[in-house]
Enzyme design. Structure first.
Site, PDB file in Angstrom:
ATOM      1  N   PHE A 146       0.804  -1.216   0.000  1.00 55.44           N
ATOM      2  CA  PHE A 146       0.000   0.000   0.000  1.00 55.44           C
ATOM      3  C   PHE A 146       0.843   1.275   0.000  1.00 55.44           C
ATOM      4  CE2 PHE A 146      -3.241  -3.032   1.466  1.00 55.44           C
ATOM      5  CZ  PHE A 146      -4.171  -2.801   0.468  1.00 55.44           C
ATOM      6  N   GLU A 147       2.015   1.248   0.599  1.00 55.71           N
ATOM      7  CA  GLU A 147       2.889   2.425   0.588  1.00 55.71           C
ATOM      8  C   GLU A 147       3.597   2.569  -0.754  1.00 55.71           C
ATOM      9  OE1 GLU A 147       3.234   4.855   2.752  1.00 55.71           O
ATOM     10  OE2 GLU A 147       1.912   3.958   4.237  1.00 55.71           O
TER      11      GLU A 147
END
Length: 109
Positions: free
Chosen positions: A14-15
């Site tokens: 997700f990052e």
């Protein structure tokens, strides 16, 4: 408690990985897997291995803080819940977590 490998995988997913420093949507200088701080400089470039090390160091900070607050408030969580709370904290901060409705609900369970 410690973050599971699954939590690290989720954070990485997700990052996303940026080996070059950039300004995130919140207006904060960021590098690696969402790493921020005084050590991040404009134009900074790091390796994937350095990004991994920064991630693990940052996760350790959030593990320690989260564990402290869970113990202070007498909250017991499963590994999956710990991982979710850690990911929340990683993105929004420990202060945001402990002042959230989610934290209030955890205190009441």
């Amino acid at each position: 408690m410690k973050a599971s490998e699954h939590a690290l995988t989720l954070l990485k997913h997700f990052e996303g990985l940026s080996t070059k420093a950039y300004i995130c949507p919140a207006g904060v200088l960021t590098v690696g897997y969402g790493h921020t701080g005084r050590d991040v400089k404009p134009g900074m470039v790091i390796t994937a291995a350095q990004a991994e090390n920064l991630l693990r160091r940052d996760v350790e900070y959030f593990e320690n803080g989260l564990t402290k607050f869970l113990n202070l408030d007498g909250i017991y969580v499963t590994q999956g819940q710990f991982d979710a709370l850690l990911c929340f904290s990683y993105n929004l901060g420990l202060r945001a977590l402990i002042s959230s409705t989610l934290w209030s609900k955890l205190q009441k369970k």
